[in-house]
Design a protein around this motif. Structure first.
Motif, PDB file in Angstrom:
ATOM      1  N   CYS A   7      30.252  42.101  46.389  1.00  0.00           N
ATOM      2  CA  CYS A   7      31.636  42.732  45.766  1.00  0.00           C
ATOM      3  C   CYS A   7      31.348  43.593  46.711  1.00  0.00           C
ATOM      4  O   CYS A   7      30.940  45.013  45.951  1.00  0.00           O
ATOM      5  CB  CYS A   7      31.435  42.507  44.667  1.00  0.00           C
ATOM      6  SG  CYS A   7      32.120  43.943  43.723  1.00  0.00           S
ATOM      7  N   CYS A  10      32.055  46.768  43.068  1.00  0.00           N
ATOM      8  CA  CYS A  10      30.995  47.658  42.255  1.00  0.00           C
ATOM      9  C   CYS A  10      29.308  46.723  43.564  1.00  0.00           C
ATOM     10  O   CYS A  10      28.831  48.031  42.552  1.00  0.00           O
ATOM     11  CB  CYS A  10      30.854  46.935  41.072  1.00  0.00           C
ATOM     12  SG  CYS A  10      30.697  45.402  40.892  1.00  0.00           S
ATOM     13  N   CYS A  47      34.628  41.057  42.584  1.00  0.00           N
ATOM     14  CA  CYS A  47      33.890  39.925  41.615  1.00  0.00           C
ATOM     15  C   CYS A  47      34.954  39.971  40.342  1.00  0.00           C
ATOM     16  O   CYS A  47      35.868  40.241  40.463  1.00  0.00           O
ATOM     17  CB  CYS A  47      32.491  40.574  41.212  1.00  0.00           C
ATOM     18  SG  CYS A  47      32.565  42.169  40.053  1.00  0.00           S
ATOM     19  N   ASP A  50      35.406  43.233  38.015  1.00  0.00           N
ATOM     20  CA  ASP A  50      36.733  44.404  38.608  1.00  0.00           C
ATOM     21  C   ASP A  50      38.098  43.373  38.698  1.00  0.00           C
ATOM     22  O   ASP A  50      38.610  44.497  38.167  1.00  0.00           O
ATOM     23  CB  ASP A  50      36.031  44.421  40.387  1.00  0.00           C
ATOM     24  CG  ASP A  50      34.693  45.553  39.847  1.00  0.00           C
ATOM     25  OD1 ASP A  50      34.368  45.942  39.008  1.00  0.00           O
ATOM     26  OD2 ASP A  50      33.478  45.273  41.292  1.00  0.00           O
TER      27      ASP A  50
END
Ligand SMILES: [Zn+2]
Length: 230
Positions: A7, A10, A47, A50
């Motif tokens: 991702c 993050c 992802c 998020d």
């Protein structure tokens, strides 16, 4: 595609079906995510966690712009959007479960008190009482002619009936309020989801047209090249 993707927001490693490519996000949400994560360059794999968080904040911001301060109901809708859960619930069942024995009893009494059954049987009792005291037991009536005892019983009954009816009315009101709140939540969520879908479809269509246009352009160039060679 590899079995895992990183991702870009993050930095965690996720499986491909736990996220999506950033360019598939609709533009307004995409801009918002970029604003929330200034370090992100706006591309690559992101992802759903998020996206969900950003979407919640985004919806909250949009709602605050349009409605002002958010009520507890609005908060619930925003929260449910993030968790992909259904807000519609069966109010009747929820409500029935919460009723105490006394409340159920008063409901039944109010229901019986407002029926023809009650009026007819009560009328029968009155007639029997009056005939018994006025005709059958004339000489040793337990409640002689002006029927004072009957009067007393009638006023007691009226005095008790009023609060029972009020109790049951209050409950009907509470149930209506719950139902209205639930309707509001469902409507608000549907509205938000439909708006979301609109933007998403517009975005996808636009993207597809652009790509088609590109392909067409390439085909034209190829054709031109072919005809030049001939
Ligand atoms: Zn992430």
């Amino acid at each position: 595609m590899s079995a895992t993707s990183v991702c870009q927001i993050c930095g965690k490693t996720k499986s491909p079906n736990e996220g999506q490519i950033a360019e598939l996000l609709r533009p307004s949400l995409h801009n918002f995510v970029v604003k929330q994560h200034p370090k992100w360059d706006g591309t690559g794999f992101v992802c759903f966690d998020d996206i969900g968080d950003c979407r919640q904040n985004y919806v909250r911001e949009v709602l605050e712009d349009e409605l002002g301060e958010l009520t507890a109901l609005d908060q619930e809708v925003v929260e449910s959007l993030r968790q992909h859960e259904i807000v519609a619930s069966n109010i009747e069942k929820q409500f029935e479960r919460k009723l105490t024995f006394g409340e159920r009893l008063s409901d039944h009494i109010a229901e019986f008190g407002g029926s023809w059954k009650f009026i007819l049987s009560f009328g029968a009792v009155l007639v029997v009482w009056i005939i018994t005291n006025g005709v059958v037991l004339v000489t040793r009536a337990f409640d002689p002619f002006p029927f004072i005892l009957l009067n007393l019983i009638l006023s007691c009954l009226a005095a008790l009936q009023a609060p029972v009816i009020m109790m049951s009315q209050n409950r009907a009101e509470a149930r209506d309020r719950l139902r209205a709140e639930n309707d509001y939540k469902v409507n608000l969520k549907a509205e938000l989801e439909i708006r979301h879908l609109h933007e998403k479809i517009d975005h996808l269509l636009r993207k597809q047209y652009n790509r088609l246009f590109e392909i067409q352009q390439i085909q034209i160039e190829l054709l031109e090249e072919l005809s030049r060679r001939r």
